[in-house]
Write a protein that holds these residues in place. Sequence first.
Motif, PDB file in Angstrom:
ATOM      1  N   TRP A  33     -38.502  25.464  62.894  1.00  0.00           N
ATOM      2  CA  TRP A  33     -37.247  25.874  62.245  1.00  0.00           C
ATOM      3  C   TRP A  33     -36.177  26.204  63.289  1.00  0.00           C
ATOM      4  O   TRP A  33     -34.997  25.970  63.072  1.00  0.00           O
ATOM      5  CB  TRP A  33     -37.470  27.051  61.297  1.00  0.00           C
ATOM      6  CG  TRP A  33     -36.237  27.318  60.481  1.00  0.00           C
ATOM      7  CD1 TRP A  33     -35.307  28.287  60.699  1.00  0.00           C
ATOM      8  CD2 TRP A  33     -35.781  26.576  59.347  1.00  0.00           C
ATOM      9  NE1 TRP A  33     -34.304  28.187  59.779  1.00  0.00           N
ATOM     10  CE2 TRP A  33     -34.558  27.149  58.923  1.00  0.00           C
ATOM     11  CE3 TRP A  33     -36.272  25.472  58.640  1.00  0.00           C
ATOM     12  CZ2 TRP A  33     -33.832  26.666  57.836  1.00  0.00           C
ATOM     13  CZ3 TRP A  33     -35.551  25.009  57.552  1.00  0.00           C
ATOM     14  CH2 TRP A  33     -34.354  25.596  57.170  1.00  0.00           C
ATOM     15  N   VAL A  93     -34.513  23.107  63.928  1.00  0.00           N
ATOM     16  CA  VAL A  93     -33.613  22.760  62.826  1.00  0.00           C
ATOM     17  C   VAL A  93     -32.293  23.504  62.976  1.00  0.00           C
ATOM     18  O   VAL A  93     -31.217  22.964  62.739  1.00  0.00           O
ATOM     19  CB  VAL A  93     -34.278  23.091  61.468  1.00  0.00           C
ATOM     20  CG1 VAL A  93     -33.283  22.935  60.339  1.00  0.00           C
ATOM     21  CG2 VAL A  93     -35.476  22.203  61.247  1.00  0.00           C
ATOM     22  N   VAL A  94     -32.368  24.757  63.419  1.00  0.00           N
ATOM     23  CA  VAL A  94     -31.144  25.544  63.579  1.00  0.00           C
ATOM     24  C   VAL A  94     -30.366  25.090  64.808  1.00  0.00           C
ATOM     25  O   VAL A  94     -29.141  24.969  64.776  1.00  0.00           O
ATOM     26  CB  VAL A  94     -31.493  27.053  63.683  1.00  0.00           C
ATOM     27  CG1 VAL A  94     -30.273  27.861  64.081  1.00  0.00           C
ATOM     28  CG2 VAL A  94     -32.062  27.546  62.376  1.00  0.00           C
ATOM     29  N   PRO A 136     -26.826  30.192  61.325  1.00  0.00           N
ATOM     30  CA  PRO A 136     -26.131  29.211  60.470  1.00  0.00           C
ATOM     31  C   PRO A 136     -25.277  29.841  59.376  1.00  0.00           C
ATOM     32  O   PRO A 136     -24.291  29.250  58.947  1.00  0.00           O
ATOM     33  CB  PRO A 136     -27.289  28.423  59.855  1.00  0.00           C
ATOM     34  CG  PRO A 136     -28.381  28.528  60.827  1.00  0.00           C
ATOM     35  CD  PRO A 136     -28.260  29.904  61.418  1.00  0.00           C
ATOM     36  N   TRP A 146     -29.163  24.418  55.010  1.00  0.00           N
ATOM     37  CA  TRP A 146     -29.097  24.853  56.414  1.00  0.00           C
ATOM     38  C   TRP A 146     -28.269  26.129  56.518  1.00  0.00           C
ATOM     39  O   TRP A 146     -28.608  27.052  57.246  1.00  0.00           O
ATOM     40  CB  TRP A 146     -28.460  23.744  57.255  1.00  0.00           C
ATOM     41  CG  TRP A 146     -28.541  23.979  58.734  1.00  0.00           C
ATOM     42  CD1 TRP A 146     -29.632  23.773  59.515  1.00  0.00           C
ATOM     43  CD2 TRP A 146     -27.497  24.442  59.584  1.00  0.00           C
ATOM     44  NE1 TRP A 146     -29.322  24.082  60.818  1.00  0.00           N
ATOM     45  CE2 TRP A 146     -28.028  24.498  60.894  1.00  0.00           C
ATOM     46  CE3 TRP A 146     -26.172  24.815  59.394  1.00  0.00           C
ATOM     47  CZ2 TRP A 146     -27.279  24.909  61.988  1.00  0.00           C
ATOM     48  CZ3 TRP A 146     -25.433  25.224  60.487  1.00  0.00           C
ATOM     49  CH2 TRP A 146     -25.983  25.271  61.762  1.00  0.00           C
TER      50      TRP A 146
END
Lengths: 347, 379
Positions: free
Chosen positions: A35, A38-39, B197, B251
Amino acid sequence: MSDGRPLARKLFEPAALDRQAPVAKAATYGLLLLWSLVVLVPLYWVLITSFKLPGDVTNGPFYLPFVDFTPSLSAWNFMLLENNTLQPYVNSAVVALASTIIAVLVGSLAAYALVRIRFQVKLAAVAIFLILLVATIVAVVTFGVAWPVAIAVAIALFLIALLTLTRRTKLALGNSDVEFWIISNRIMPPIVAVLPIYVMFQQLRLLDTQVALISTYTAVNLPIVVWLTRDFFAGIPLDLEESAEIDGASKFRVFFTIALPLVRSGLVATFLLVLILAWNEYLLALFLSNAEAQTMPVLVSAQNTTRGPQWWNMSVLIVVMIAPVVVIASLLQKHIARGLLVGAVKG
Amino acid sequence: MTAATSTAFDAAPRPTFGEWLDRHSGRVMVLPAVVILLCFAIFPLIVSAYLALSRFALAPGGFTLRFIGLSNFRKLLTGSQQYHFLGTFGALGPLQWLLLAVAAAALLFLLARYLLSGRATIMGTIGRLTSVAVAFGLAAVVVLTTAAGGVPGTLVTTLLYVFAGVLVQFLLGLGLALLCAQQIRGRNIFRVLFFVPLMVTPVGIAYTFRMLADMQKGPFAPLMRAFGISEWSWATEAWSARLMVLVGDTWQWTPFMFIVLLAAIENQPRDQVEAARLDGASGFQVFRDITWPAIAPTAATIVLIRLIEAFKIIDLPNVLTGGGPGLATESMTLHSFIAWRTQDLGGSAAVGYMLLFVSTVVCVSFFNFVVRPARRFEA
C-alpha cells in the motif's frame, strides 16, 4: 530461538502472546509496503515529471532522474517566474485561511452555546421568517420589486411580527433541534445552492472577489465545525466554567478565557481539516471566480489546453499545491485523527 | 426582543446592554452561524426551488423567468432528458426479474418485520415507507439500465461512485487499520504516509492518474506493451473509465477511513483483548467479538460522513474524463454543471434538487437504520 520447536511451528506460532508469528509478520509488512507503493508511486511520478523537459515526457517513460533523464528546472522557471501562478496561490491561501478562521470562530461559538446554554427559538418566528423570505423572493423575481426595498420591508414586517404575534405562541425549538438543523446543512449538495449565490454576488458586484469566496466557504464548512467542536465542549468538566460565572464573568468571557483554551487540541484538528477542505475546494471557486480571485484548483484544472495538457507544467502546480498541506498535516496527523474520532463516536 | 415586557417591571431599573447580552447569550452566540447559513443555504435553496420550477431564457437586456410548474422534473424522469438522467432502459430478462424480485422481497421483509414488531409508530411507518419506496426505485433504475441494451444515466453513475466507492474505501481502510494496529516497528511511518493522499486536491489527483494511466508515456507503458494492449485506451470504454474514477476516489479517501478506524481500534478495551488471547482466542475471534463491537459506532458514522460527501463528487470525473465517453462517468453534480453551462438554468436546478432528494433520503435512512442501531448496540 533455541526453544527446540520444529521449524514449521516456529514460523507459524507466535513466540509470545503479544507478538505475531514470523509468517504473519512478514505478510503484514508485505501488505503495508504494497500500500505504501500505491501511495508513493503517483506522488513520485508527479514530482519527477515536474523536473522533466517536454521531450522527456513525450519520448516515452523515464523513471530515474540523473539516470535516464537529466532533471531541469525549466518547468519550474516557467510556472513560477514567467506565468502568473503567484496570484492564484496567494488567493488560495488568503481565502482558505480567512474562511477557516471565521468558520472556526463562529462555529465554535455556536457549538458552545448549543452545548452549555439552554434556550428556545419560537417556532412561529421561524415560520414567519420563512414565509417572508419566500414572499420577498417571489416579489423580486416575478414582480420586479427592487431588492433593497423588498428586503427592508421584509425586515420591518418581521420585527413587527416578532414583537407582537410570536409572544402569544408556545411551540418552540430547543437546542438539539437547532443543532440538528445546522449540521444537516452539510447534506445539501453545493450545486443546488451555487446558482443563487452566483446571482446574489453578481447583484452585489462582488463576483470574482476574495470576499465572495471567503463568505461562501465559511458557510459550507460551518456545519463541520459545529459538529466536531460540540463534542469537545461537551467533554470538558463544568466546574471551572461554573466557578468563573459565580465570580461574575459573562458567558462570552467564560467562552474565550476558559472553554476555548481547554479544547485547544480539538480546535487544531478542526482548523486543519477545514483548512484542507477550503484549500482543495473546486466547484464553488469554479462558479464564483474567473480571473482576479482564481484559486489554485481552478488554475490546475484550466491547464487542459487545446494542445493537450502540458504535464510538466501541471506537475509543478500540483507539487506546490500539495507541499504545504502535506507538511503541516503530517506533523499534526495524530491531532486530526483524534479530533475526527471524538466527532465520529458521539456525532 | 428587548423592550416589549414593560408595564409590570416599570419600577426596576432598565437592564444595561451588557446584562441584556448576558441574559440572551445563548441566542446571540448562535445567531452569527444561523445568519450565515440562512444567507448561503436556506435562501439559495428557496431560490433554486423557484428556478427548478421555471424556464430561464436570455432576453435583450437581461433574462426572463417563466413559471412552468413541474415540467423540468417531468423532462428528467419521463421526457427528453430521461436518457441523460435515468439512462436508457434495457430489455427485461429473467436475471433482471429475479434481481427485482429479490430486492422487493428483502425490502418488504424489513418493512413487515418492523410493522409486526409491536413498536411501530405512525411517523416511523411513514419514514420507512419512504425509504423502501426510494430504495426500490433506485434498485429498479440500476437493474433496468444495466440490462442488455440499457445505458446507465447520471443517477446510476452517481450511485455507483457512492456505494461501490464507499464500500471499497471502507474495507481497504479497515484492513490497513487492522494491519497498522499490530505491534510492529515503523508503524508511525506507515501512519503518516498513508494519510497523505487525503491532502491532495482532487483536481491534482485526476491529472496524476491521467498521467499514470497514459498507455504510451505513463510509467506502466512498458507493461502495457508487454501485454500488447498499448493501443487500447481506458478512456474510450464506459466501464474502464468509471473504474478509473473509482480508483482515483479510492486513492484519496481510503486514508480518511484508515486514520479514524485506526484511532478507534487503538481505543478498544486492551484488557479484554489480552484476556481473550490468554484463553486462546484466534485473531478472527478477537476481531469479531471485541474489536468490531467496539468500533462499530465509529465505523457507521464515518461511512455516513463519506456517503454525504460522495454524493457531491464532480472534480474527479470532470478533469479525468470530462464525463465521457458519452456520459458514462458523468455524476449528477457534473450533469447539473453542464446544464448550467448551456444556459438551461431550470434543468440545472432540477437536477440539483433530484440530487438533494436522493442524497437526503439515503443519508437519513442510513442514519436511522444503521448508525443509530450501531450506537445502541454499544450502549
